[in-house]
Design a protein around this motif. Sequence first.
Motif, PDB file in Angstrom:
ATOM      1  N   ALA A 114       0.839  -1.208   0.000  1.00 41.09           N
ATOM      2  CA  ALA A 114       0.000   0.000   0.000  1.00 41.09           C
ATOM      3  C   ALA A 114       0.870   1.253   0.000  1.00 41.09           C
ATOM      4  O   ALA A 114       0.585   2.219  -0.717  1.00 41.09           O
ATOM      5  CB  ALA A 114      -0.932  -0.005   1.214  1.00 41.09           C
ATOM      6  N   GLY A 115       1.938   1.242   0.782  1.00 37.41           N
ATOM      7  CA  GLY A 115       2.839   2.396   0.845  1.00 37.41           C
ATOM      8  C   GLY A 115       3.550   2.647  -0.469  1.00 37.41           C
ATOM      9  O   GLY A 115       3.695   3.803  -0.905  1.00 37.41           O
ATOM     10  N   LEU A 116       4.016   1.593  -1.132  1.00 37.45           N
ATOM     11  CA  LEU A 116       4.692   1.745  -2.427  1.00 37.45           C
ATOM     12  C   LEU A 116       3.738   2.270  -3.500  1.00 37.45           C
ATOM     13  O   LEU A 116       4.112   3.120  -4.310  1.00 37.45           O
ATOM     14  CB  LEU A 116       5.299   0.411  -2.873  1.00 37.45           C
ATOM     15  CG  LEU A 116       6.499  -0.084  -2.069  1.00 37.45           C
ATOM     16  CD1 LEU A 116       6.849  -1.514  -2.447  1.00 37.45           C
ATOM     17  CD2 LEU A 116       7.700   0.831  -2.271  1.00 37.45           C
ATOM     18  N   THR A 117       2.521   1.783  -3.476  1.00 38.90           N
ATOM     19  CA  THR A 117       1.513   2.262  -4.418  1.00 38.90           C
ATOM     20  C   THR A 117       1.215   3.739  -4.170  1.00 38.90           C
ATOM     21  O   THR A 117       1.157   4.545  -5.106  1.00 38.90           O
ATOM     22  CB  THR A 117       0.225   1.424  -4.292  1.00 38.90           C
ATOM     23  OG1 THR A 117       0.555   0.052  -4.537  1.00 38.90           O
ATOM     24  CG2 THR A 117      -0.849   1.886  -5.259  1.00 38.90           C
ATOM     25  N   GLY A 176      10.217   7.435   5.001  1.00 36.68           N
ATOM     26  CA  GLY A 176       8.839   7.588   5.461  1.00 36.68           C
ATOM     27  C   GLY A 176       8.077   6.279   5.390  1.00 36.68           C
ATOM     28  O   GLY A 176       7.270   5.965   6.275  1.00 36.68           O
ATOM     29  N   LEU A 177       8.334   5.487   4.352  1.00 35.06           N
ATOM     30  CA  LEU A 177       7.668   4.197   4.210  1.00 35.06           C
ATOM     31  C   LEU A 177       8.108   3.233   5.313  1.00 35.06           C
ATOM     32  O   LEU A 177       7.280   2.523   5.889  1.00 35.06           O
ATOM     33  CB  LEU A 177       7.948   3.597   2.830  1.00 35.06           C
ATOM     34  CG  LEU A 177       7.322   2.245   2.531  1.00 35.06           C
ATOM     35  CD1 LEU A 177       5.800   2.292   2.678  1.00 35.06           C
ATOM     36  CD2 LEU A 177       7.711   1.779   1.137  1.00 35.06           C
ATOM     37  N   ALA A 178       9.405   3.238   5.623  1.00 32.06           N
ATOM     38  CA  ALA A 178       9.898   2.383   6.710  1.00 32.06           C
ATOM     39  C   ALA A 178       9.257   2.784   8.042  1.00 32.06           C
ATOM     40  O   ALA A 178       8.845   1.921   8.832  1.00 32.06           O
ATOM     41  CB  ALA A 178      11.426   2.469   6.801  1.00 32.06           C
ATOM     42  N   ALA A 179       9.150   4.086   8.285  1.00 34.57           N
ATOM     43  CA  ALA A 179       8.495   4.569   9.507  1.00 34.57           C
ATOM     44  C   ALA A 179       7.021   4.192   9.506  1.00 34.57           C
ATOM     45  O   ALA A 179       6.478   3.757  10.525  1.00 34.57           O
ATOM     46  CB  ALA A 179       8.659   6.084   9.635  1.00 34.57           C
ATOM     47  N   ASN A 180       6.369   4.326   8.360  1.00 30.54           N
ATOM     48  CA  ASN A 180       4.963   3.961   8.204  1.00 30.54           C
ATOM     49  C   ASN A 180       4.751   2.499   8.607  1.00 30.54           C
ATOM     50  O   ASN A 180       3.914   2.194   9.465  1.00 30.54           O
ATOM     51  CB  ASN A 180       4.569   4.198   6.738  1.00 30.54           C
ATOM     52  CG  ASN A 180       3.201   3.646   6.344  1.00 30.54           C
ATOM     53  OD1 ASN A 180       2.638   2.769   6.972  1.00 30.54           O
ATOM     54  ND2 ASN A 180       2.684   4.155   5.256  1.00 30.54           N
ATOM     55  N   VAL A 181       5.502   1.594   7.984  1.00 33.25           N
ATOM     56  CA  VAL A 181       5.332   0.162   8.238  1.00 33.25           C
ATOM     57  C   VAL A 181       5.688  -0.182   9.677  1.00 33.25           C
ATOM     58  O   VAL A 181       4.984  -0.950  10.341  1.00 33.25           O
ATOM     59  CB  VAL A 181       6.146  -0.676   7.226  1.00 33.25           C
ATOM     60  CG1 VAL A 181       6.102  -2.158   7.570  1.00 33.25           C
ATOM     61  CG2 VAL A 181       5.614  -0.450   5.809  1.00 33.25           C
ATOM     62  N   ALA A 182       6.771   0.405  10.203  1.00 25.15           N
ATOM     63  CA  ALA A 182       7.182   0.110  11.580  1.00 25.15           C
ATOM     64  C   ALA A 182       6.127   0.567  12.594  1.00 25.15           C
ATOM     65  O   ALA A 182       5.749  -0.195  13.495  1.00 25.15           O
ATOM     66  CB  ALA A 182       8.529   0.771  11.886  1.00 25.15           C
ATOM     67  N   VAL A 239       2.185   9.085   9.790  1.00 27.38           N
ATOM     68  CA  VAL A 239       3.599   9.301  10.143  1.00 27.38           C
ATOM     69  C   VAL A 239       4.439   9.406   8.874  1.00 27.38           C
ATOM     70  O   VAL A 239       5.261  10.317   8.718  1.00 27.38           O
ATOM     71  CB  VAL A 239       4.115   8.162  11.056  1.00 27.38           C
ATOM     72  CG1 VAL A 239       5.630   8.210  11.211  1.00 27.38           C
ATOM     73  CG2 VAL A 239       3.435   8.225  12.412  1.00 27.38           C
ATOM     74  N   GLY A 240       4.228   8.483   7.956  1.00 30.56           N
ATOM     75  CA  GLY A 240       4.980   8.498   6.701  1.00 30.56           C
ATOM     76  C   GLY A 240       4.702   9.741   5.882  1.00 30.56           C
ATOM     77  O   GLY A 240       5.616  10.345   5.320  1.00 30.56           O
ATOM     78  N   ALA A 241       3.443  10.142   5.811  1.00 34.31           N
ATOM     79  CA  ALA A 241       3.063  11.319   5.009  1.00 34.31           C
ATOM     80  C   ALA A 241       3.708  12.592   5.544  1.00 34.31           C
ATOM     81  O   ALA A 241       4.158  13.439   4.761  1.00 34.31           O
ATOM     82  CB  ALA A 241       1.545  11.460   4.979  1.00 34.31           C
TER      83      ALA A 241
END
Length: 97
Positions: free
Chosen positions: A14-17, A55-61, A83-85
């Motif tokens: 979802a984050g990559l998309t 940001g994606l790493a923070a999002n998933v974590a 958080v990622g945004a």
Amino acid sequence: AMLQVGFAEAQLVAGLTAMTSNYLINNLVTYRDRRKRGLALLTGYLKFCLLCSIGLAANVAVATMLHEYVPIWWLAGLVGAGVGAAWNFGTTSIAVW
């Protein structure tokens, strides 16, 4: 049959998309006065992805950690995305456009 994937994997996809669509929308709308074209569009995307990968790493974590404590997938996903945004907007507005 339904595809069975874990929460973290689904959050990553979802984050990559979102990262790719956000770059294209930002380039067309948010930064239309500084729109990138041609090779600059590609190099800008690569910079955007590099910065957004943090940001994606923070999002998933954050989402995965929250999901372990509060197993409400949409809430955890929403908090992680927020958080990622925040990271992504702050860094890419300065470094990409």
